[in-house]
Each structure stands twice: as structure tokens, then as C-alpha cells.
Design an enzyme around this catalytic site. Sequence first.
Site, short mmCIF file in Angstrom:
data_model
loop_
_atom_site.label_atom_id
_atom_site.label_comp_id
_atom_site.label_asym_id
_atom_site.label_seq_id
_atom_site.Cartn_x
_atom_site.Cartn_y
_atom_site.Cartn_z
CE LYS A 119 1.97 -3.12 8.97
NZ LYS A 119 1.74 -3.33 7.54
CD GLU A 124 1.43 0.26 10.22
OE1 GLU A 124 0.58 0.29 9.33
OE2 GLU A 124 2.65 0.21 9.99
CG ASP A 171 -0.11 -0.05 2.53
OD1 ASP A 171 0.94 -0.73 2.56
OD2 ASP A 171 -0.51 0.58 3.53
N GLY A 190 9.45 -2.19 9.22
CA GLY A 190 9.97 -0.92 9.74
C GLY A 190 11.41 -0.55 9.40
N GLY A 191 11.99 -1.23 8.41
CA GLY A 191 13.37 -0.90 8.07
C GLY A 191 14.36 -1.98 8.49
N GLY A 220 6.04 -4.80 4.44
CA GLY A 220 6.13 -4.11 3.17
C GLY A 220 7.52 -4.35 2.61
NE ARG A 221 10.18 -0.02 4.94
CZ ARG A 221 10.41 0.84 5.93
NH1 ARG A 221 11.51 1.57 5.94
NH2 ARG A 221 9.55 0.97 6.92
CE LYS A 255 -1.27 5.16 3.01
NZ LYS A 255 -0.24 4.92 4.01
P1 13P Z 1 7.22 -2.02 6.34
O1 13P Z 1 7.14 -3.51 6.61
O2 13P Z 1 8.06 -1.67 5.16
O3 13P Z 1 7.50 -1.25 7.58
O4 13P Z 1 5.77 -1.59 5.85
C1 13P Z 1 4.68 -2.06 6.53
C2 13P Z 1 3.64 -1.03 6.53
O5 13P Z 1 2.53 -1.29 6.12
C3 13P Z 1 3.97 0.29 7.07
O6 13P Z 1 2.81 1.03 7.22
#
Ligand code: 13P
Length: 343
Positions: free
Chosen positions: A221, A179, A24, A264-265, A293-294, A98
Site C-alpha cells: 500500500k 504501507e 481504520d 493521502g490527502g 480512507g479519505r 490495523k
Molecule cells: P487515506 O486514503 O485517507 O490516505 O487513508 C488510507 C490509509 O489507510 C492510511 O493509512
Amino acid sequence: MNLADLNKVAQAMVAPGKGILAADESSGTIKKRFDAIKVESTEDSRRDYREMMFRSKDAMTKYISGVILYDETIWQKAKDGTPLVKIIEQAGAIPGIKVDEGTQALPGCPGELVTVGLDKLAERLKKYYDQGARFAKWRAVIDINGNGIPSMTAINVNAHALARYAALCQAAQIVPIVEPEVLMDGDHDIDRCYDVTTRVLNKTFQELRVQRVALEGMILKPNMAISGKKCAKQASVEEVAEKTVRMLKSCVPAAVPGIAFLSGGQSDEEATAHLDAMNRIGNLPWKLTFSYGRALQAAPQKAWSGKADNVPAGQQAFTHRAQMNSLASKGEWKADLEKKKAA
Ligand code: 13P
């Protein structure tokens, strides 16, 4: 609101061996990711990239329970005209959306942010439900570095907005992912992250109670309890797992069906190793899985690099990460599975 149905969706989002793909990224964020692989960010390139993941059959049917979409994507069609939402549903995964509209400076609190997007949210949720979304996401951002940061003001207003959003979602028969992200930027140690995250989670659950959000129909989250990126002393995998589980046990009621972490990086492998170590501790009142995400997308982005010829390689990289995290959600991951892949 039908809580039994909300609970069914929430349970499915954290089904054994499955987790959530956070795809998202806002237009600004995906542009940054594409810049890194030298791909121009256009409506079509964003569509092609996301279509590649959603068509990764093995990953989507075996390891991914749901996908968080950005507004643009939920209305988009694949190259052959099939709505992307349909492709996700056909794989047996749940489309999510989102719904926050990013952050703004918080007046009176220099350097701090408040997440916005509550205006007209009820109307937007109705449209998203009709388009197939069965869960939503709202991210609050809490910075931990700097004098007097985070302020109680930032924690309070962000928790209040998270609960307002969650209540509106449930009224629209959509499961809210709540989150509250405490950032890992900075040189703070793991104990400082633990303390701040505890305050943030306690305030968030207090607001959820005040605003009558049904805990059985939501997913949390959170960030993990983890050392700041620039901290000289990086906590071990075991310490992150032990402290994160202790922190969550003290803050998160057992009525919450599941906790799906953000990455989160963290590096791909760290995010997997931490989740795995937590699930190895066992005896937890909720499911613990991923909503990365990442940590799910860095590898497929690189392998794809915007070229149609690289789609199979991108899908393979995505499937590998999804499988590793699936194993971690069951406490069955091993580091040598990563080495085998690298060999
Ligand atoms: P990350 O796993 O890259 O932190 O992204 C998750 C996410 O949805 C952040 O809002």
C-alpha cells in the site's frame, strides 16, 4: 504458514473491479473527521457511521473486496446485535485489522517518526484471526520536508518494523498490507517524491527479503509519485500515472499480487483519476487498485452528518465513490460520470 491460502486471500483483496475500504481511523483521527461534520465522536456514533457503510449492499458486494477495521470496530456489534464483522462477511468482503499502534518520535532524528506496536503482536494477531481478520495493516510514515529529512535512520527503522510485522502476520496466517507512506505535505515537486519513495520502497523490499516474507502473500500500500500539496507546479494526471507506474515497476517484484494505493490527502476525484490513468497504461505485473480512507469516505461523511435520516444519502455517496474507484481499477472511469452525479 500456508502460502497458497495467503495468496488466495491476497488475490481476493485485489480482485478485478474491487478495492479496499480503509475504515481504520484511530479514535483521534475519526474525532477530527467528525469534528468537521459537527458530530460528537462516541462509541455509538462511530458504530452507526461504520455500520452505515458496511450495510451499503451494492458498494460492499460489487466494489469492495475488504475493509480495514480499527481495534474498537472489530469487536463491535451493529444496532441490531449482529457483529459488524459478520455484516462485512455476509456482503462477501474480507475483514482486516490495523495492528500498528501509531507513531512515536524517533530518537536522534528530530521531526521524524517510527511506527510502534511490535510488542505482543503475535498474541494480538491470534485474537484478531479468531475474530475473523484475514489481513492486517501497518503504516509507516516518512516525512519528506525539512533539512536532511528523511534520514536513512528513519527509512531503515521503519522498513525493518514493516518487515517484522509482515513476517509475524504470515506466521499467523494473516495477509500483511505493507504501507510505507511518504507524505504529500509540503512544497516538494513530483520528482523529489519519486526519489524518496524509490529509496523507501527499495529499503522496504530489502528488509522483506531479509526477514523471509513471502511476497506472494502480501499486498503493498504505497503513496503515488505526486507533487507536494503546496508545490507551485502540480503534476498532471498523466505525469502522476506515468511516473508512479515507472517507479513501482523498478521497485516492486512481480511476485507481489497487488498494489492498493492510499489516497493521502488527494481530493476524491484526483485519487480516482490517477488510479484510472495508471490502469489505462496497462501491461502491469501486479493488480493496481485502491485502499482509500479519505477519498472514499469524505463524501459519505458529509452526506450523513450524524443523522439517522441521512443514512440512505450517506450510503448513496459511498456507493458512488466505490463505483468510481472500481471503474478506475479497471481503467474504465470517465470524468463525465462524476459530472452526471453532480448534476
Ligand atoms: P487515506 O486514503 O485517507 O490516505 O487513508 C488510507 C490509509 O489507510 C492510511 O493509512
